[in-house]
Design a protein around this motif. Structure first.
Motif, PDB file in Angstrom:
ATOM      1  N   ARG A  74       0.808  -1.224   0.000  1.00 11.57           N
ATOM      2  CA  ARG A  74       0.000   0.000   0.000  1.00 11.57           C
ATOM      3  C   ARG A  74       0.840   1.273   0.000  1.00 11.57           C
ATOM      4  NH1 ARG A  74      -0.125  -2.516   4.836  1.00 11.57           N
ATOM      5  NH2 ARG A  74       0.146  -1.319   6.761  1.00 11.57           N
ATOM      6  N   GLU A  75       1.951   1.270   0.762  1.00  9.19           N
ATOM      7  CA  GLU A  75       2.791   2.477   0.816  1.00  9.19           C
ATOM      8  C   GLU A  75       3.421   2.757  -0.545  1.00  9.19           C
ATOM      9  OE1 GLU A  75       2.232   4.288   4.335  1.00  9.19           O
ATOM     10  OE2 GLU A  75       3.813   4.934   2.938  1.00  9.19           O
ATOM     11  N   GLU A  76       3.914   1.671  -1.151  1.00  9.06           N
ATOM     12  CA  GLU A  76       4.528   1.798  -2.486  1.00  9.06           C
ATOM     13  C   GLU A  76       3.489   2.316  -3.489  1.00  9.06           C
ATOM     14  OE1 GLU A  76       5.673  -2.048  -3.922  1.00  9.06           O
ATOM     15  OE2 GLU A  76       6.343  -1.273  -5.872  1.00  9.06           O
ATOM     16  N   ALA A  77       2.268   1.744  -3.406  1.00  4.96           N
ATOM     17  CA  ALA A  77       1.203   2.145  -4.336  1.00  4.96           C
ATOM     18  C   ALA A  77       0.866   3.622  -4.143  1.00  4.96           C
ATOM     19  CB  ALA A  77      -0.036   1.281  -4.123  1.00  4.96           C
ATOM     20  N   ALA A  78       0.713   4.042  -2.881  1.00  4.29           N
ATOM     21  CA  ALA A  78       0.344   5.438  -2.617  1.00  4.29           C
ATOM     22  C   ALA A  78       1.441   6.385  -3.090  1.00  4.29           C
ATOM     23  CB  ALA A  78       0.065   5.625  -1.130  1.00  4.29           C
ATOM     24  N   ASN A  79       2.696   5.974  -2.938  1.00  2.00           N
ATOM     25  CA  ASN A  79       3.803   6.827  -3.389  1.00  2.00           C
ATOM     26  C   ASN A  79       3.853   6.924  -4.909  1.00  2.00           C
ATOM     27  OD1 ASN A  79       5.697   8.056  -1.293  1.00  2.00           O
ATOM     28  ND2 ASN A  79       5.174   6.064  -0.412  1.00  2.00           N
ATOM     29  N   ILE A  80       3.561   5.813  -5.595  1.00  2.00           N
ATOM     30  CA  ILE A  80       3.532   5.874  -7.067  1.00  2.00           C
ATOM     31  C   ILE A  80       2.432   6.832  -7.512  1.00  2.00           C
ATOM     32  CG2 ILE A  80       2.993   4.559  -9.161  1.00  2.00           C
ATOM     33  CD1 ILE A  80       4.390   2.157  -7.924  1.00  2.00           C
ATOM     34  N   ILE A  81       1.260   6.702  -6.873  1.00  5.54           N
ATOM     35  CA  ILE A  81       0.140   7.579  -7.261  1.00  5.54           C
ATOM     36  C   ILE A  81       0.518   9.043  -7.007  1.00  5.54           C
ATOM     37  CG2 ILE A  81      -2.247   8.225  -6.724  1.00  5.54           C
ATOM     38  CD1 ILE A  81      -2.744   5.190  -6.154  1.00  5.54           C
ATOM     39  N   ALA A  82       1.119   9.313  -5.853  1.00  2.00           N
ATOM     40  CA  ALA A  82       1.517  10.692  -5.536  1.00  2.00           C
ATOM     41  C   ALA A  82       2.546  11.202  -6.542  1.00  2.00           C
ATOM     42  CB  ALA A  82       2.079  10.762  -4.121  1.00  2.00           C
ATOM     43  N   ARG A  83       3.441  10.325  -6.991  1.00  2.00           N
ATOM     44  CA  ARG A  83       4.506  10.771  -7.906  1.00  2.00           C
ATOM     45  C   ARG A  83       4.064  10.788  -9.370  1.00  2.00           C
ATOM     46  NH1 ARG A  83       9.860   8.166  -7.765  1.00  2.00           N
ATOM     47  NH2 ARG A  83      10.479  10.016  -8.925  1.00  2.00           N
ATOM     48  N   GLU A  84       2.899  10.187  -9.660  1.00  2.00           N
ATOM     49  CA  GLU A  84       2.390  10.296 -11.047  1.00  2.00           C
ATOM     50  C   GLU A  84       1.289  11.348 -11.154  1.00  2.00           C
ATOM     51  OE1 GLU A  84       1.145   6.290 -12.215  1.00  2.00           O
ATOM     52  OE2 GLU A  84       3.003   6.092 -13.357  1.00  2.00           O
ATOM     53  N   ASN A  85       0.460  11.406 -10.092  1.00  2.00           N
ATOM     54  CA  ASN A  85      -0.733  12.256 -10.156  1.00  2.00           C
ATOM     55  C   ASN A  85      -0.520  13.593  -9.439  1.00  2.00           C
ATOM     56  OD1 ASN A  85      -3.038  13.081  -8.246  1.00  2.00           O
ATOM     57  ND2 ASN A  85      -4.184  12.190  -9.947  1.00  2.00           N
ATOM     58  N   GLY A  86       0.327  13.609  -8.403  1.00  2.00           N
ATOM     59  CA  GLY A  86       0.610  14.846  -7.673  1.00  2.00           C
ATOM     60  C   GLY A  86      -0.120  14.969  -6.346  1.00  2.00           C
ATOM     61  N   LYS A  87      -1.085  14.087  -6.081  1.00  3.41           N
ATOM     62  CA  LYS A  87      -1.882  14.239  -4.853  1.00  3.41           C
ATOM     63  C   LYS A  87      -1.065  13.840  -3.616  1.00  3.41           C
ATOM     64  CE  LYS A  87      -4.889  11.165  -6.327  1.00  3.41           C
ATOM     65  NZ  LYS A  87      -6.139  10.415  -6.455  1.00  3.41           N
ATOM     66  N   PRO A  88      -1.465  14.284  -2.414  1.00  3.95           N
ATOM     67  CA  PRO A  88      -0.762  13.888  -1.190  1.00  3.95           C
ATOM     68  C   PRO A  88      -0.777  12.364  -1.001  1.00  3.95           C
ATOM     69  CG  PRO A  88      -2.228  15.738  -0.764  1.00  3.95           C
ATOM     70  CD  PRO A  88      -2.514  15.281  -2.157  1.00  3.95           C
ATOM     71  N   VAL A  89       0.335  11.846  -0.470  1.00  8.48           N
ATOM     72  CA  VAL A  89       0.441  10.392  -0.285  1.00  8.48           C
ATOM     73  C   VAL A  89      -0.696   9.880   0.613  1.00  8.48           C
ATOM     74  CG1 VAL A  89       1.889   8.528   0.615  1.00  8.48           C
ATOM     75  CG2 VAL A  89       2.943  10.418  -0.617  1.00  8.48           C
ATOM     76  N   GLY A  90      -1.014  10.642   1.674  1.00  5.67           N
ATOM     77  CA  GLY A  90      -2.074  10.208   2.592  1.00  5.67           C
ATOM     78  C   GLY A  90      -3.423  10.106   1.889  1.00  5.67           C
ATOM     79  N   GLU A  91      -3.662  11.048   0.969  1.00 13.44           N
ATOM     80  CA  GLU A  91      -4.920  11.017   0.209  1.00 13.44           C
ATOM     81  C   GLU A  91      -4.949   9.791  -0.709  1.00 13.44           C
ATOM     82  OE1 GLU A  91      -6.269  15.130  -0.829  1.00 13.44           O
ATOM     83  OE2 GLU A  91      -6.492  14.210  -2.799  1.00 13.44           O
ATOM     84  N   ALA A  92      -3.807   9.509  -1.342  1.00 20.96           N
ATOM     85  CA  ALA A  92      -3.730   8.327  -2.211  1.00 20.96           C
ATOM     86  C   ALA A  92      -3.956   7.053  -1.397  1.00 20.96           C
ATOM     87  CB  ALA A  92      -2.370   8.277  -2.906  1.00 20.96           C
ATOM     88  N   LEU A  93      -3.390   7.050  -0.181  1.00 22.59           N
ATOM     89  CA  LEU A  93      -3.539   5.870   0.672  1.00 22.59           C
ATOM     90  C   LEU A  93      -5.001   5.686   1.086  1.00 22.59           C
ATOM     91  CD1 LEU A  93      -1.601   3.773   1.947  1.00 22.59           C
ATOM     92  CD2 LEU A  93      -1.485   5.246   3.957  1.00 22.59           C
ATOM     93  N   GLY A  94      -5.607   6.789   1.537  1.00 18.17           N
ATOM     94  CA  GLY A  94      -6.981   6.689   2.051  1.00 18.17           C
ATOM     95  C   GLY A  94      -8.000   6.500   0.954  1.00 18.17           C
ATOM     96  N   VAL A  95      -7.903   7.313  -0.100  1.00 18.21           N
ATOM     97  CA  VAL A  95      -8.954   7.283  -1.124  1.00 18.21           C
ATOM     98  C   VAL A  95      -8.660   6.210  -2.169  1.00 18.21           C
ATOM     99  CG1 VAL A  95     -10.229   8.621  -2.828  1.00 18.21           C
ATOM    100  CG2 VAL A  95      -9.452   9.722  -0.719  1.00 18.21           C
ATOM    101  N   ASP A  96      -7.491   6.279  -2.796  1.00 22.91           N
ATOM    102  CA  ASP A  96      -7.241   5.335  -3.901  1.00 22.91           C
ATOM    103  C   ASP A  96      -7.091   3.905  -3.393  1.00 22.91           C
ATOM    104  OD1 ASP A  96      -6.270   7.154  -6.571  1.00 22.91           O
ATOM    105  OD2 ASP A  96      -6.187   8.108  -4.606  1.00 22.91           O
ATOM    106  N   VAL A  97      -6.132   3.707  -2.481  1.00 21.87           N
ATOM    107  CA  VAL A  97      -5.898   2.344  -2.003  1.00 21.87           C
ATOM    108  C   VAL A  97      -7.077   1.889  -1.134  1.00 21.87           C
ATOM    109  CG1 VAL A  97      -4.345   0.849  -0.698  1.00 21.87           C
ATOM    110  CG2 VAL A  97      -3.404   2.699  -2.084  1.00 21.87           C
ATOM    111  N   GLY A  98      -7.540   2.773  -0.255  1.00 22.51           N
ATOM    112  CA  GLY A  98      -8.622   2.393   0.671  1.00 22.51           C
ATOM    113  C   GLY A  98      -9.890   1.987  -0.059  1.00 22.51           C
ATOM    114  N   VAL A  99     -10.295   2.788  -1.031  1.00 28.64           N
ATOM    115  CA  VAL A  99     -11.523   2.455  -1.771  1.00 28.64           C
ATOM    116  C   VAL A  99     -11.322   1.157  -2.563  1.00 28.64           C
ATOM    117  CG1 VAL A  99     -13.070   3.212  -3.633  1.00 28.64           C
ATOM    118  CG2 VAL A  99     -12.380   4.819  -1.854  1.00 28.64           C
ATOM    119  N   THR A 100     -10.130   0.981  -3.132  1.00 29.90           N
ATOM    120  CA  THR A 100      -9.870  -0.246  -3.899  1.00 29.90           C
ATOM    121  C   THR A 100     -10.007  -1.488  -3.011  1.00 29.90           C
ATOM    122  OG1 THR A 100      -8.340   0.944  -5.324  1.00 29.90           O
ATOM    123  CG2 THR A 100      -8.179  -1.450  -5.333  1.00 29.90           C
TER     124      THR A 100
END
Ligand code: NAD
Length: 525
Positions: A74-100
């Protein structure tokens, strides 16, 4: 299968992992041309029957294993999303990974039961001898074309239920977020999904267009303009498509709302993900009597936001994904200002070609671009309206109808307003959240799309329903078969009267004719 490579073209809409905060391109991907897309679909079509033949519980087991694989990364996934999309890592973790994770668990749990054939008796009089099974069958190869703003849970909202229903999936992720698509593919394959059953083809519009030529159904999430092209391509082949398109979602603040709560919720609903959310609150309408205090609360809620790179812990609002997205929102801002809008608040940003300052506008004319187009960035027009009637009329005046929110202290009043809004979903005293809940159907009306994801309606999009009708009496002729005569016609007439007459006496008198019709075996062929 196309995968990461260093030989692809650079720039434009070629697939690459690029950090919006710094501009650094940290990985490039090979483009799948039309032949590669066809080959991927051919492999998927060959592999799909064996996948579909597995017991539904086995496929569910693979998706449950996927949950564990993704959780571990999950941490790796959230960091990739943050580094491709620009959003905060915590947001990627909660919304992207969490919803998935929640979607995967939900669909793994409910799909085996959903797929069980449903036997039913028909209420139709002519079907009294029959029973009917509704059998749900996979389409075959699902093409999933997805955007960059929530690059993990959006494609998986349709890909996971599609897989669970026995389809093969070929995903064409956004060319701006290819890296996270690769991580998802790795997790699915490690979880036991065969490589040809879940494939990723990288590329821009041409790759997506090629997928529309070879898949058996398309799930598309993206802009209205591209959605129309996808719909046209699918119509040419007469294949179905589900379209999750853009929105210009209204937020209505009624005079009895908790203004602090509404301001905090609307601030998040507009400025999270740097405003790049399909169901973001994009136009706010406030009853006149509370306009000034609401605006003050909203300014307070937004003023404290930190704008910066998504990888910094304190960042609330990151950069937009690409300079061209910033150019588009800047043009919409300029149009509003040129037509007389006022800036109520505009935050400072770091240096960088993707930052647009979170901005609140007032007095934005109805015909200006932010009020007539989807604004996909951190720009929020707040409009004073006389009353709830004007708020509803203004809310409904766009061509899109994705979602909406109503903020009020009176829930019954909020629900009554919700009934009058032209939207696929309406959230009372919150916003956006209905789009990320696994068992709540999501999908727009008007130009915001066709079909649904999530919930049983989302599962239903992944199957063809076949009606299998069985007759109880194998050798008993049907009353409507050949052997026509005057008597037969009279008996049919009696049947129509018995089935549909408003007069009880007429229906009783028709019964002998019905019996003669039903006892068709005695009829001469
Ligand atoms: P986009 O339409 O530019 O691209 C979406 C996908 O379509 C990308 O993968 C792209 O490469 C592909 N594509 C482009 N041309 C194509 C063609 N001719 N045929 C097939 N595929 C093609 O959208 P975007 O900028 O990536 O995403 C932002 C848009 O998505 C916004 O409008 C947003 O509101 C919308 N969106 C909607 C939802 C929803 O649930 N309704 C969710 C997220 C985003």
């Amino acid at each position: 299968m196309p995968s990461a490579a260093a030989s692809s073209p650079v720039g434009g809409r070629s697939p690459e992992s690029r950090d919006p905060a710094t501009g650094e391109v940290w990985k490039r991907y090979e483009v799948a041309d039309a032949d590669a897309v066809k080959a991927a679909c051919d492999r998927a079509r060959a592999a799909q029957p064996a996948w579909a033949a597995l017991p539904a519980r086995v496929r569910a087991g693979a998706v449950e294993a996927f949950v564990q694989k993704l959780l571990a990364r999950r941490e790796e996934a959230a960091n990739i999303i943050a580094r491709e999309n620009g959003k905060p890592v915590g947001e990627a973790l909660g919304v992207d990974v969490g919803v998935t994770l929640a979607l995967a668990e939900h669909f793994a749990k409910v799909t085996p039961r959903f797929l069980k054939p449903h036997w039913q008796r028909s209420a139709a009089l002519m079907a009294w001898r029959k029973r009917v099974a509704l059998v749900k069958e996979p389409y075959g190869v699902m093409g999933v074309i997805s955007p960059w703003n929530y690059p993990m849970f959006l494609p998986l909202s349709s890909a996971l239920p599609a897989l669970l229903c026995g389809n093969a999936v070929v995903n064409k992720p956004s060319e701006w977020t290819p890296g996270i698509a690769e991580l998802v593919r790795e997790c699915l394959l490690e979880a036991g999904v065969p490589a040809d059953v879940y494939q990723v083809v990288h590329g821009a519009g041409a790759t997506g267009a090629a997928l529309c030529e070879h898949a058996d159904k398309i799930f598309f999430t993206g802009s209205e303009a591209t959605g129309r092209k996808v719909a046209a391509a699918c119509a040419r082949r007469l294949i179905p498509c589900a379209l999750e398109l853009g929105g210009s979602d209204p937020a209505i603040v009624l005079a009895d709302a908790d203004l602090k709560h509404a301001a905090a919720g609307i601030a998040w609903a507009r400025f999270s993900n740097a405003g790049q959310t399909c169901v973001a609150a994009k136009r706010v309408f406030v009853e006149a009597s509370v306009f000034e205090p609401f605006l003050a609360e909203l300014n307070d809620a937004v003023r404290v936001l930190n704008v910066g790179p998504g990888t910094a812990d304190r960042t609330d609002v990151g950069p937009m994904i690409r300079p061209e997205q910033r150019t588009l929102i800047t043009a919409q801002f300029d149009d509003a200002i040129a037509r007389g809008a006022n800036v109520a608040l505009r935050l400072a940003t770091p240096e960088g070609d993707c930052y647009f300052p979170p901005t609140i506008l007032t007095d934005v004319p109805a015909g200006s671009r932010p009020m007539t187009e989807e604004t996909f960035g951190p720009l929020l027009p707040v409009t004073k309206v006389a009353d709830v009637e004007e708020a509803i009329a203004r809310a409904n005046e766009t061509t899109q109808g994705l979602s909406a929110s109503v903020w009020t202290g009176d829930v019954a009043r909020g629900v009554a307003v919700a009934h009058r809004l032209q939207a696929g979903s309406v959230v009372i005293n919150d916003a956006c959240s209905s789009a990320g809940i696994a068992d709540v159907p999501h999908g727009g009306v008007k130009s915001s799309g066709l079909g649904k994801v999530h919930g049983d309606l989302g599962l239903q999009e992944c199957v063809r329903t076949k009606a299998v009708m069985v007759d109880w009496f194998q050798s008993w002729r049907q009353p409507w078969w050949f052997g026509y005569s005057r008597a037969h016609r009279d008996n049919i007439d009696a049947f129509l009267v018995a089935a549909h007459s408003g007069s009880l006496w007429a229906r009783v008198r028709a019964l002998p004719g019905v019996l003669r019709l039903v006892l068709a075996p005695s009829r001469k062929a």
